[in-house]
Design an enzyme around this catalytic site. Structure first.
Site, PDB file in Angstrom:
ATOM      1  N   ASP A   1       0.903  -1.154   0.000  1.00 51.32           N
ATOM      2  CA  ASP A   1       0.000   0.000   0.000  1.00 51.32           C
ATOM      3  C   ASP A   1       0.938   1.198   0.000  1.00 51.32           C
ATOM      4  O   ASP A   1       1.707   1.390   0.950  1.00 51.32           O
ATOM      5  CB  ASP A   1      -0.877  -0.024   1.259  1.00 51.32           C
ATOM      6  N   VAL A   2       0.905   1.971  -1.059  1.00 51.50           N
ATOM      7  CA  VAL A   2       1.925   3.020  -1.217  1.00 51.50           C
ATOM      8  C   VAL A   2       1.822   4.105  -0.145  1.00 51.50           C
ATOM      9  O   VAL A   2       2.715   4.930   0.018  1.00 51.50           O
ATOM     10  CB  VAL A   2       1.914   3.663  -2.627  1.00 51.50           C
TER      11      VAL A   2
ATOM     12  N   LYS B   1      -0.706  10.372 -18.618  1.00 51.34           N
ATOM     13  CA  LYS B   1      -1.525  11.576 -18.767  1.00 51.34           C
ATOM     14  C   LYS B   1      -2.844  11.371 -18.010  1.00 51.34           C
ATOM     15  O   LYS B   1      -3.244  10.228 -17.837  1.00 51.34           O
ATOM     16  CB  LYS B   1      -1.768  11.883 -20.240  1.00 51.34           C
TER      17      LYS B   1
ATOM     18  N   HIS C   1      -3.697  14.501 -26.305  1.00 51.38           N
ATOM     19  CA  HIS C   1      -3.602  13.848 -27.617  1.00 51.38           C
ATOM     20  C   HIS C   1      -3.743  14.824 -28.798  1.00 51.38           C
ATOM     21  O   HIS C   1      -2.914  14.849 -29.694  1.00 51.38           O
ATOM     22  CB  HIS C   1      -4.674  12.770 -27.777  1.00 51.38           C
TER      23      HIS C   1
ATOM     24  N   ASP D   1      -9.328  15.602 -20.969  1.00 51.84           N
ATOM     25  CA  ASP D   1      -8.968  14.200 -21.177  1.00 51.84           C
ATOM     26  C   ASP D   1      -8.351  13.952 -22.551  1.00 51.84           C
ATOM     27  O   ASP D   1      -7.500  13.073 -22.695  1.00 51.84           O
ATOM     28  CB  ASP D   1     -10.220  13.322 -21.002  1.00 51.84           C
TER      29      ASP D   1
HETATM   30  N1  LIG Z   1      -7.059   3.258 -18.058  1.00 50.58           N
HETATM   31  C1  LIG Z   1      -6.526   3.864 -19.078  1.00 50.58           C
HETATM   32  O1  LIG Z   1      -6.694   3.445 -20.236  1.00 50.58           O
HETATM   33  C2  LIG Z   1      -5.682   5.080 -18.869  1.00 50.58           C
HETATM   34  C3  LIG Z   1      -5.261   5.793 -20.024  1.00 50.58           C
HETATM   35  C4  LIG Z   1      -4.437   6.884 -19.850  1.00 50.58           C
HETATM   36  C5  LIG Z   1      -4.053   7.261 -18.578  1.00 50.58           C
HETATM   37  N2  LIG Z   1      -4.475   6.579 -17.481  1.00 50.58           N
HETATM   38  C6  LIG Z   1      -3.987   7.014 -16.157  1.00 50.58           C
HETATM   39  O2  LIG Z   1      -3.311   5.922 -15.541  1.00 50.58           O
HETATM   40  C7  LIG Z   1      -3.539   5.914 -14.133  1.00 50.58           C
HETATM   41  C8  LIG Z   1      -4.199   4.591 -13.743  1.00 50.58           C
HETATM   42  O3  LIG Z   1      -5.431   4.484 -14.429  1.00 50.58           O
HETATM   43  P1  LIG Z   1      -6.348   3.188 -14.345  1.00 50.58           P
HETATM   44  O4  LIG Z   1      -7.473   3.428 -15.276  1.00 50.58           O
HETATM   45  O5  LIG Z   1      -5.551   1.950 -14.514  1.00 50.58           O
HETATM   46  O6  LIG Z   1      -6.890   3.287 -12.846  1.00 50.58           O
HETATM   47  P2  LIG Z   1      -7.562   2.146 -11.964  1.00 50.58           P
HETATM   48  O7  LIG Z   1      -8.185   1.110 -12.813  1.00 50.58           O
HETATM   49  O8  LIG Z   1      -8.394   2.853 -10.964  1.00 50.58           O
HETATM   50  O9  LIG Z   1      -6.318   1.486 -11.239  1.00 50.58           O
HETATM   51  C9  LIG Z   1      -5.577   2.148 -10.280  1.00 50.58           C
HETATM   52  C10 LIG Z   1      -4.702   1.170  -9.542  1.00 50.58           C
HETATM   53  O10 LIG Z   1      -4.026   1.895  -8.514  1.00 50.58           O
HETATM   54  C11 LIG Z   1      -4.010   1.099  -7.351  1.00 50.58           C
HETATM   55  N3  LIG Z   1      -3.907   1.890  -6.111  1.00 50.58           N
HETATM   56  C12 LIG Z   1      -4.676   2.926  -5.716  1.00 50.58           C
HETATM   57  N4  LIG Z   1      -4.276   3.360  -4.508  1.00 50.58           N
HETATM   58  C13 LIG Z   1      -3.235   2.560  -4.133  1.00 50.58           C
HETATM   59  C14 LIG Z   1      -2.399   2.487  -2.990  1.00 50.58           C
HETATM   60  N5  LIG Z   1      -2.551   3.310  -1.948  1.00 50.58           N
HETATM   61  N6  LIG Z   1      -1.422   1.553  -2.948  1.00 50.58           N
HETATM   62  C15 LIG Z   1      -1.263   0.690  -3.983  1.00 50.58           C
HETATM   63  N7  LIG Z   1      -2.021   0.689  -5.078  1.00 50.58           N
HETATM   64  C16 LIG Z   1      -2.998   1.619  -5.156  1.00 50.58           C
HETATM   65  C17 LIG Z   1      -5.328   0.383  -7.389  1.00 50.58           C
HETATM   66  O11 LIG Z   1      -5.192  -0.738  -6.582  1.00 50.58           O
HETATM   67  P3  LIG Z   1      -6.458  -1.470  -5.913  1.00 50.58           P
HETATM   68  O12 LIG Z   1      -6.913  -2.382  -6.984  1.00 50.58           O
HETATM   69  O13 LIG Z   1      -5.875  -2.115  -4.742  1.00 50.58           O
HETATM   70  O14 LIG Z   1      -7.458  -0.397  -5.566  1.00 50.58           O
HETATM   71  C18 LIG Z   1      -5.481   0.058  -8.868  1.00 50.58           C
HETATM   72  O15 LIG Z   1      -4.871  -1.149  -9.177  1.00 50.58           O
HETATM   73  C19 LIG Z   1      -4.418   7.131 -13.847  1.00 50.58           C
HETATM   74  O16 LIG Z   1      -3.576   8.190 -13.468  1.00 50.58           O
HETATM   75  C20 LIG Z   1      -5.078   7.430 -15.195  1.00 50.58           C
HETATM   76  O17 LIG Z   1      -5.376   8.795 -15.345  1.00 50.58           O
HETATM   77  C21 LIG Z   1      -5.273   5.494 -17.613  1.00 50.58           C
END
Ligand SMILES: NC(=O)c1ccc[n+]([C@@H]2O[C@H](COP(=O)([O-])OP(=O)(O)OC[C@H]3O[C@@H](n4cnc5c(N)ncnc54)[C@H](OP(=O)(O)O)[C@@H]3O)[C@@H](O)[C@H]2O)c1
Length: 491
Positions: A92-93, A147, A239, A234
């Site tokens: 847990d970060v 991003k 982009h 977004d």
């Molecule tokens: N999804 C996309 O296609 C996409 C595209 C471009 C940019 N992004 C960016 O990439 C980042 C992640 O996006 P995402 O869509 O993958 O988000 P997400 O599905 O909500 O995943 C976030 C991850 O972070 C983990 N996390 C949160 N708090 C934590 C903590 N205290 N300690 C350890 N792990 C923790 C979560 O773990 P738990 O499962 O334990 O909650 C989860 O695995 C964001 O900044 C987003 O803006 C995403």
């Protein structure tokens, strides 16, 4: 092994290993790099997360991600090699003591460490502190940030300052995955290696340019995230502005990272500000309402799961952009992007000015503008539309618009079209920053975006509803129509 001997090996740590980005993009891309023999022999891939997973269970989950989301066929032999690299680290970060677990995995190896932040931005500060606590922040190490960086100039500066306390700019790799697309990279060669384009890529010959990034999907369960951000932050801030920069920048002095980024920055600095005085004239913001598409009922934005019924967030934007420099002054750029449009489709359309004199006036009064359509996705390629004489045995010059077509898959049928995350991960392993965004670019683009969003707020700009499955609000067409132009028809 394909890498030069000079380059040191690296390990990759993915914070947020259970998240959407890791699942759909990162692990499939890493597996694909394995198959292409692009991973270093001893690279470890360490997934960090809060889940209480055993190593075996972690591998089982990753295998599932790859089978579902990789474009390559799953091969047991490749998986065996790949799975040997995988380690799960339960952290847990927000708990600094947890970071000691990373140390155990790294042991005393002196490899470069690359930290991928696939995790919400509000956790960044604690990750920096945690890494510092265990002294895992050497000058050779790198971090990859996704991003958007912040959601305004102020918040992006805050994040950049935080990162800057622990890592130098040369260690920071800010991703905009559009910069990893083959078709975007090809814009550089198209413009700068072909004299027919190079000499014509300016206000003397170009009438206007359109950039469309259309999404067919809606919110996909990410309403809480998206509603705070909106389509402007977004998609346009990153982009579309990056595409615009690559498309319009002057030739860099060489292909090194900072030379390219310097030229992109000049474009961002030349964007004409949109503010309260001109925002209504130059921008359109829309939100999708329910629609019926291919016999399927599509819910509106405010009908999606977890929605707030009076949300004022835009899911569609179109903007008329001007670049005030000597190359582009007077050439309008029309940008549009939205969710729940009829197709997933991204393209750049360059319209050329018509000739002053129409020699064929007796046969065709109004000649259509020549245009180049650069298809970014799907069916990557380039179409050039020109007028041709219809072959006939008479003295008439009947003209017809025809298409000269280049299709990536047909022309380069022996080459693989690697996806953006494969390329960007590989570039980060190699330590090359050309395809990543520099701090000043991010901040300059936020300055421009903030001005529009502030103007929207002050003017209480109208949110225009559009039916899901259509090309956005009517005003998006009017934006061009009042200049005597139309959006390129996408089929
Ligand atoms: N999804 C996309 O296609 C996409 C595209 C471009 C940019 N992004 C960016 O990439 C980042 C992640 O996006 P995402 O869509 O993958 O988000 P997400 O599905 O909500 O995943 C976030 C991850 O972070 C983990 N996390 C949160 N708090 C934590 C903590 N205290 N300690 C350890 N792990 C923790 C979560 O773990 P738990 O499962 O334990 O909650 C989860 O695995 C964001 O900044 C987003 O803006 C995403």
């Amino acid at each position: 092994m394909v890498f030069s001997k000079k380059i040191k090996e690296c390990d990759l740590v993915i914070f947020g290993t259970k998240g959407d980005l890791s699942k759909r993009k990162l692990f499939p891309a890493l597996y694909q790099l394995e198959e292409s023999l692009k991973l270093y022999k001893n690279t470890k891939i360490i997934g960090v997360g809060r889940a209480d997973w055993t190593q075996e269970y972690y591998k089982k989950i990753i295998k599932k991600y790859i089978k579902k989301f990789s474009y390559r066929k799953f091969k047991k032999k490749i998986w065996k090699k790949f799975s040997n690299r995988l380690y799960f680290c339960n952290i847990d970060v927000n708990k600094f003591s947890n970071f000691l677990k990373l140390k155990k995995i790294f042991k005393k190896e002196k490899k470069i460490k690359i930290y991928y932040f696939a995790i919400p931005q509000n956790t960044f500060k604690n990750i920096f502190k945690g890494l510092k606590k265990i002294n895992y922040n050497y000058i050779q190490d790198r971090i990859i940030l996704e991003k958007p960086i912040g959601n305004s100039l102020e918040t992006s500066k805050k994040i950049n300052n935080q990162v800057g306390k622990y890592f130098q700019e040369k260690q920071i790799f800010r991703i905009d995955h559009y910069l990893g697309k083959e078709t975007i990279l090809n814009l550089l060669s198209l413009k700068f290696s072909n004299s027919i384009f190079f000499t014509n890529w300016n206000k003397s010959t170009i009438d206007h340019i359109q950039i469309t990034v259309a999404e067919k999907i809606g919110i996909e369960g990410r309403w809480n995230y998206f509603d705070k951000i909106g389509q402007m932050r977004d998609m346009i801030q990153n982009h579309l502005l990056q595409i615009l920069c690559i498309l319009t920048m002057s030739p860099p002095i060489n292909l090194q990272s900072n030379s390219i980024r310097d030229e992109k920055l000049k474009i961002l600095k030349s964007l004409r500000m949109i503010n309260e005085k001109n925002v209504n004239k130059n921008t359109v913001r829309g939100q999708y309402k329910s629609g019926f598409f291919k016999n399927k009922n599509i819910p509106g934005y405010i009908d999606e799961i977890n929605s707030i019924k009076n949300s004022n967030t835009e899911t569609f934007v179109s903007i008329k952009v001007n670049i005030d420099n000597s190359q582009w002054h007077g050439v309008p750029f029309y940008l549009r992007t939205g969710k729940r449009l009829p197709l997933k489709h991204s393209e750049i359309v360059i319209y050329f000015k018509k000739n002053d004199f129409n020699l064929f006036n007796n046969f065709k009064k109004k000649l259509p503008l020549n245009k180049i359509v650069i298809r970014l996705e799907p069916n990557e390629g380039i179409d050039i539309f020109i007028l041709n004489k219809i072959p006939k045995l008479d003295s008439k010059y009947e003209l017809k618009e025809i298409k000269l077509n280049f299709d990536y898959k047909k022309t380069f049928n022996k080459c693989t079209l690697y996806n953006a995350y494969e390329r960007l991960l590989l570039e980060s392993f190699l330590g090359s920053q050309s395809l990543f965004v520099r701090r000043d670019e991010i901040e300059e683009s936020w300055k421009w975006i903030d001005s529009i969003i502030n103007a929207w707020n002050k003017k209480k700009s109208k949110l225009e509803l559009y039916t899901a499955g259509t090309w956005g609000p009517k005003s998006s067409n009017t934006l061009l129509k009042k200049d005597g132009r139309f959006w390129n028809k996408i089929k």
